[in-house]
Write an enzyme that holds these catalytic residues in place. Sequence first.
Site, PDB file in Angstrom:
ATOM      1  N   LEU A 181      79.860  79.840  64.530  1.00 54.47           N
ATOM      2  CA  LEU A 181      79.692  81.293  65.554  1.00 54.47           C
ATOM      3  C   LEU A 181      81.077  80.145  66.276  1.00 54.47           C
ATOM      4  CD1 LEU A 181      77.006  82.869  67.557  1.00 54.47           C
ATOM      5  CD2 LEU A 181      78.942  83.783  66.288  1.00 54.47           C
ATOM      6  N   ASP A 182      82.351  80.782  66.399  1.00 58.54           N
ATOM      7  CA  ASP A 182      83.317  80.020  67.305  1.00 58.54           C
ATOM      8  C   ASP A 182      82.601  79.286  68.601  1.00 58.54           C
ATOM      9  OD1 ASP A 182      85.379  81.259  65.660  1.00 58.54           O
ATOM     10  OD2 ASP A 182      85.843  82.315  66.803  1.00 58.54           O
ATOM     11  N   GLN A 183      82.892  78.393  69.032  1.00 55.17           N
ATOM     12  CA  GLN A 183      82.687  77.120  69.825  1.00 55.17           C
ATOM     13  C   GLN A 183      82.447  78.309  71.285  1.00 55.17           C
ATOM     14  OE1 GLN A 183      84.984  74.131  71.169  1.00 55.17           O
ATOM     15  NE2 GLN A 183      82.872  73.151  72.757  1.00 55.17           N
ATOM     16  N   ALA A 184      83.992  79.454  71.805  1.00 54.54           N
ATOM     17  CA  ALA A 184      83.461  80.222  72.692  1.00 54.54           C
ATOM     18  C   ALA A 184      83.200  80.812  72.453  1.00 54.54           C
ATOM     19  CB  ALA A 184      85.238  80.494  73.150  1.00 54.54           C
ATOM     20  N   THR A 185      82.392  81.623  71.316  1.00 52.68           N
ATOM     21  CA  THR A 185      81.827  83.401  71.333  1.00 52.68           C
ATOM     22  C   THR A 185      79.750  82.611  71.576  1.00 52.68           C
ATOM     23  OG1 THR A 185      83.465  83.539  69.704  1.00 52.68           O
ATOM     24  CG2 THR A 185      80.742  85.113  69.949  1.00 52.68           C
TER      25      THR A 185
END
Length: 533
Positions: free
Chosen positions: A370-374
Amino acid sequence: MSLESVPYWYEARCLRTGNLLRLPRTAFAEAMARQLMQQLAAEPDGCREGKMYGVLLVKTAAGEQQVLQAFSGLLNGQSERAGWVPPIAGREQIQLVEAEALGQLTTIRQRLLALQQLPERQQIAQLSSSFEQQLSALKQQHQIRQQIRQQIRQQIRQQTCQQDSATETLAQLERQSQQDGLERRRFKQQRNQALQPLRQRIDQADAEIQTLKQRRKAISQRLQNQLNAAYHLTNFAQESRSLEQILLGHAPTGTGDCCAPKLLHYAAVHRLKPLAMAEFWWGESSNGKTQGEFYPACTERCQPLMGFLLSGLAASLVTLYEDADLIALNKPAGLLSVPGRRLDHQDSALSRLGQQYGEQSDQLRAVHRLDQATSGILLVAKNLPAYRALSQQFAQRRVHKAYEALLAGSLEASSLEAGSLEAAAAGLIDLPLWGDPEQRPRQVVDRQRGKPSQTQFRVLSGGETARVEFLPLTGRSHQIRVHAADPQGLAMPILGDGLYGQAGDRLYLHAKTLRCCHPQTGKTLQLESEMPF
């Protein structure tokens, strides 16, 4: 997390990992602070002494929210007060030493005051003023005499006779001029003789003042060093260090007595999770601070401690499911799925999970990213066969994933060909993506070089921010974010997406469901994560 505004972030770099750590000052925290202002205004003593106050919103292990409050330094001469966070422990260890040092400083302060108020200072000021007035009057008399002599000399120069008489007169005028000069010099000598004893006494006092100030500085520095060694702060990683260890001996006087360190230390010691903090000034204005105004962490005393105090503050990992073969985590926004290449990018969901498993951590493998921001569901295999089986399902697109997001805009005003919310309630976005090496990590739509990327979407609600469900059919990097933001997609970036839209307190994208076949039993495994916004 809600859409609550964040006027300010307390932030600093973790001393261990270098990661940016943040704690918001939210609108709700400010509201709690204003309630405290009302209490302070209603107190009999009025709390008029200007100082910083702070509130910290925390969550207990039982999930209950509480509000802590603290003041900087002393309040009405007291370091502790019922209902307030106590001072940081450590000072009591050197109470005798501190009392002795404070006694010495009091004696020095009294002596400095006596030397600064020395009677001779007033005497010399009065005498100097009197002598200056007398000297000014004497100079005036001499100037008048000089003007008369100048007139007589001019008259003599205009006469052509009586040369002997003129010569004698000029000589007499010159003697008068010399006598006036001699009179002024004698007066100045008398003045200096009268003032000299007073000046000597004042010079001696000034020298003693300098010696006392140096001694005061040495005592204060020694006491501060002892306080720095005695004060021990605890952070949210449950590490305890002295001020001396944290600041390497460079701690200004009063460090550790401010309200922000008190609040964060207390929360860490009692294992309370901080949610938001707000600090404000109350009392008489000082150093440019105004009563009732909010202020950031002070640069000299608080900010240097933040990197240590906030360490370990990252959101805790929640396990959604676990058995002998796999673990499903609820990854928080802002945390990497797996460690990065750089040393300051080692903190991740996988590395934190590995710390819990000790020797078995070598077997843990993240099946996807998962993206770091997600935020949302992250699947981790506990052994190699499970990892291979699950990875194969992802490669063959047999894993069903659903995301939910808030978009920064209204679909009614978007550039969709459908032109209305009802007609655009669902659809398929088919835009190939390519990672432009000149813009890393951004992905762009490129129909020549891009890889096939498809995302199904379904509008859940409209309004100022549209809530949309996304079902990615492929798994390209930043796929949902680009498909939402690109003009050929939904033409609306996800709220808080600083890469494809406008940055905010977080990226409002959450992996809410994941369905796959269990690698061992073959049964359908349905995982769900509650929406955090």
